[in-house]
Design a protein around this motif. Structure first.
Motif, PDB file in Angstrom:
ATOM      1  N   ARG A  14       0.841  -1.193   0.000  1.00  0.00           N
ATOM      2  CA  ARG A  14       0.000   0.000   0.000  1.00  0.00           C
ATOM      3  C   ARG A  14       0.879   1.248   0.000  1.00  0.00           C
ATOM      4  O   ARG A  14       1.824   1.352   0.784  1.00  0.00           O
ATOM      5  CB  ARG A  14      -0.899   0.049   1.233  1.00  0.00           C
ATOM      6  N   LEU A  15       0.534   2.174  -0.873  1.00  0.00           N
ATOM      7  CA  LEU A  15       1.199   3.466  -0.930  1.00  0.00           C
ATOM      8  C   LEU A  15       0.115   4.523  -0.811  1.00  0.00           C
ATOM      9  O   LEU A  15      -0.889   4.472  -1.515  1.00  0.00           O
ATOM     10  CB  LEU A  15       1.942   3.637  -2.259  1.00  0.00           C
ATOM     11  N   TYR A  27       3.966   4.195   3.283  1.00  0.00           N
ATOM     12  CA  TYR A  27       4.091   2.930   2.565  1.00  0.00           C
ATOM     13  C   TYR A  27       4.091   1.760   3.548  1.00  0.00           C
ATOM     14  O   TYR A  27       4.753   1.836   4.580  1.00  0.00           O
ATOM     15  CB  TYR A  27       5.415   2.970   1.789  1.00  0.00           C
ATOM     16  N   GLY A  54       9.316  10.216  -2.371  1.00  0.00           N
ATOM     17  CA  GLY A  54       9.801   8.846  -2.463  1.00  0.00           C
ATOM     18  C   GLY A  54      11.279   8.717  -2.776  1.00  0.00           C
ATOM     19  O   GLY A  54      11.786   7.614  -2.911  1.00  0.00           O
ATOM     20  N   TRP A  57      13.302   7.330   2.125  1.00  0.00           N
ATOM     21  CA  TRP A  57      12.282   6.771   3.017  1.00  0.00           C
ATOM     22  C   TRP A  57      12.872   6.586   4.394  1.00  0.00           C
ATOM     23  O   TRP A  57      14.051   6.268   4.539  1.00  0.00           O
ATOM     24  CB  TRP A  57      11.808   5.410   2.503  1.00  0.00           C
TER      25      TRP A  57
END
Length: 156
Positions: A14-15, A27, A54, A57
């Motif tokens: 999941r983002l 994320y 992105g 991270w």
């Protein structure tokens, strides 16, 4: 030509973008049947956050494993959305659904978590999807892998 290829089986990555905050992302690797599935780069499976679209991270401190993720309606008086995730937090070995209301645009700031429920809430199923209400603060939905869905909201 590649000399070797490593395959990683990830069930439900999941983002999530943070509305109104360009470049802010969260994320999770998602649920994995039969146990954890650590990130192939560093071996962890905690919640990750980026504030530069992105490029870099960082792990969200106090999260150990994250299965699903949602963000939206901020608590009254806050400008940054509430963040919800299911997994493990603060070294506790009981999984749950958690919410943080203290995220800011400062990605180095620590987040605190409020347990909303145990997860997977008495079933033998894994949370596979999560969504939060855009209009009602504290309302969250969990889609389970095979037994339907669960939703909850703050007591009025």
């Amino acid at each position: 030509m590649y000399s070797s290829i490593t395959y990683v089986w990830v069930v439900s990555v999941r983002l999530a973008i943070v509305p109104g905050n360009a470049g802010h992302l969260f994320y999770v690797l998602g649920a994995f049947p039969g146990g954890t599935h650590p990130d192939p780069v560093d071996g962890r499976s905690a919640l990750k956050r980026s504030c530069d679209g992105g490029t870099t991270w960082s792990y969200v401190a106090s999260t150990q494993e994250a299965w699903s993720l949602a963000l939206w309606k901020a608590r009254a008086g806050n400008t940054y959305p509430a963040i919800y995730f299911s997994g493990y937090v603060n070294g506790n070995n009981t999984p749950g659904v958690f919410r943080s209301d203290d995220a800011t645009t400062n990605c180095a700031s620590a987040l605190t978590w409020t347990r909303l429920s145990s997860a997977p809430n008495g079933t033998l199923d894994l949370p596979n999807a999560m969504a939060a209400s855009w209009e009602v603060y504290g309302k969250v939905f969990l889609g389970m892998s095979s037994t339907g869905y669960i939703y909850g909201r703050l007591a009025q």
